[in-house]
Scaffold this active site. Structure first.
Site, PDB file in Angstrom:
ATOM      1  N   GLY A  12       3.029  -1.198   4.301  1.00 49.00           N
ATOM      2  CA  GLY A  12       3.081   0.235   4.026  1.00 49.00           C
ATOM      3  C   GLY A  12       4.503   0.656   3.713  1.00 49.00           C
ATOM      4  O   GLY A  12       5.014   0.438   2.623  1.00 49.00           O
ATOM      5  N   GLY A  13       5.174   1.229   4.703  1.00 46.08           N
ATOM      6  CA  GLY A  13       6.500   1.831   4.521  1.00 46.08           C
ATOM      7  C   GLY A  13       7.490   0.948   3.768  1.00 46.08           C
ATOM      8  O   GLY A  13       8.167   1.420   2.845  1.00 46.08           O
TER       9      GLY A  13
ATOM     10  N   ASN B 243       0.865  -1.178   0.000  1.00 43.01           N
ATOM     11  CA  ASN B 243       0.000   0.000   0.000  1.00 43.01           C
ATOM     12  C   ASN B 243       0.902   1.227   0.000  1.00 43.01           C
ATOM     13  O   ASN B 243       1.504   1.555   1.014  1.00 43.01           O
ATOM     14  CB  ASN B 243      -0.898  -0.034   1.250  1.00 43.01           C
ATOM     15  CG  ASN B 243      -1.760   1.211   1.364  1.00 43.01           C
ATOM     16  OD1 ASN B 243      -1.803   2.033   0.456  1.00 43.01           O
ATOM     17  ND2 ASN B 243      -2.442   1.358   2.491  1.00 43.01           N
ATOM     18  N   TRP B 244       0.987   1.859  -1.144  1.00 36.50           N
ATOM     19  CA  TRP B 244       1.921   2.983  -1.280  1.00 36.50           C
ATOM     20  C   TRP B 244       1.373   4.280  -0.682  1.00 36.50           C
ATOM     21  O   TRP B 244       2.068   5.290  -0.657  1.00 36.50           O
ATOM     22  CB  TRP B 244       2.271   3.186  -2.767  1.00 36.50           C
ATOM     23  CG  TRP B 244       3.080   2.067  -3.353  1.00 36.50           C
ATOM     24  CD1 TRP B 244       3.498   0.917  -2.709  1.00 36.50           C
ATOM     25  CD2 TRP B 244       3.605   1.987  -4.688  1.00 36.50           C
ATOM     26  NE1 TRP B 244       4.232   0.130  -3.566  1.00 36.50           N
ATOM     27  CE2 TRP B 244       4.317   0.761  -4.793  1.00 36.50           C
ATOM     28  CE3 TRP B 244       3.534   2.813  -5.804  1.00 36.50           C
ATOM     29  CZ2 TRP B 244       4.956   0.364  -5.978  1.00 36.50           C
ATOM     30  CZ3 TRP B 244       4.171   2.419  -6.980  1.00 36.50           C
ATOM     31  CH2 TRP B 244       4.878   1.206  -7.054  1.00 36.50           C
ATOM     32  N   LYS B 245       0.128   4.274  -0.255  1.00 43.44           N
ATOM     33  CA  LYS B 245      -0.492   5.457   0.361  1.00 43.44           C
ATOM     34  C   LYS B 245      -0.249   6.690  -0.528  1.00 43.44           C
ATOM     35  O   LYS B 245      -0.211   6.550  -1.746  1.00 43.44           O
ATOM     36  CB  LYS B 245       0.037   5.620   1.785  1.00 43.44           C
ATOM     37  CG  LYS B 245      -0.137   4.311   2.594  1.00 43.44           C
ATOM     38  CD  LYS B 245       0.134   4.430   4.055  1.00 43.44           C
ATOM     39  CE  LYS B 245      -0.096   3.074   4.728  1.00 43.44           C
ATOM     40  NZ  LYS B 245       0.080   3.103   6.168  1.00 43.44           N
TER      41      LYS B 245
END
Ligand code: 13P
Length: 250
Positions: free
Chosen positions: A233-234, A9-11
């Site tokens: 995420g990160g 999830n690259w947000k």
């Protein structure tokens, strides 16, 4: 056998050129072929991501969508628009959508139904906050989230659902749920589904863990019986780290 899935999830990160570069870097990595790999760039980079991942086996997901099929909803994106550019998956219910954009499980129920009706595959996120965990309310919170958002689906619709348990206290904090905590919650979730539907439905659904998954802890978490992968995420923003997490299944 359940699908093993690792989704990045690259947000709200990466411009279009950065997004394409990261995809090229991921494609250059050796990835465990048994794992279904997803990336979720921002809306504006979805179309180029679909092109860049063509024939690579990497699949592209959106991070959100609107529950209506079209209309006067300034700034929003429909399921049909995603499908039209070749995006077949959508993340719904992420804790950041819940916290910053007021998404409730009632609204998410509408979004899930709309996504399902349109034929999208859904990665549905949920999870308790730190206070819930401290007070021991985490099981009830998760039960409530799933019941409200998902338990009016027909059994047949569950083939479109992947679950992502993301305890809010573990997201972006560096603090991961222990493998035992993840397993305990995932087993609880599977029992909820079995009780509401049946064991075939419960056994078939992939349940991902999300929250500070890194190369150093992925293998231990993925080794748990009821953990079928991760929502990252990160660490998904670095190709080598993301690949190491995907290969945490080996
Ligand atoms: P981090 O991996 O950065 O903790 O984020 C998890 C997440 O929110 C994935 O959706």
């Amino acid at each position: 056998m359940r699908k093993q899935i690792v989704a990045g999830n690259w947000k709200m990160n990466k411009t279009e050129s950065e997004s394409i570069r990261l995809i090229d870097e991921i494609k250059a990595q050796k990835l465990n072929e048994n794992v279904n790999v997803f990336i979720a760039p921002t809306f504006v980079n979805l179309a180029s991501a679909v092109k860049s991942t063509k024939d690579s086996g990497i699949q592209v997901a959106a991070q959100n969508m609107h529950q209506s099929s079209s209309g006067a909803y300034t700034g929003e994106i429909s399921a049909g628009m995603l499908l039209d550019i070749g995006v077949n998956h959508v993340i719904l219910g992420h804790s950041e959508r819940r916290a910053y954009f007021g998404e409730t499980d009632q609204l998410l129920n509408e979004k899930v139904q709309a996504a399902s009706d349109a034929g999208l595959q859904i990665i549905f996120c949920f999870g308790e906050e730190l206070d819930d965990r401290k007070s021991g309310a985490h099981f009830n919170i998760v039960k409530q989230q799933l019941s409200t958002a998902l338990f009016d689906l027909d059994k047949s619709q569950w083939s479109q659902i992947v679950l992502a348990y993301e305890p809010v206290w573990a997201i972006g904090t560096g603090e991961t749920a222990s493998p035992a905590q993840a397993q305990e919650m995932h087993a609880f979730i599977r029992t909820l589904i079995e009780d509401h539907y049946d064991s075939a439905c419960a056994d078939g659904v992939s349940i991902l863990y999300g929250g500070s998954v890194k190369p150093a802890n992925a293998d231990e978490i993925f080794a748990q019986t009821d953990v079928d992968g991760g929502l990252i995420g990160g660490a998904s923003l670095q190709a080598a780290d993301f690949a190491a997490i995907v290969n945490g299944f080996e």
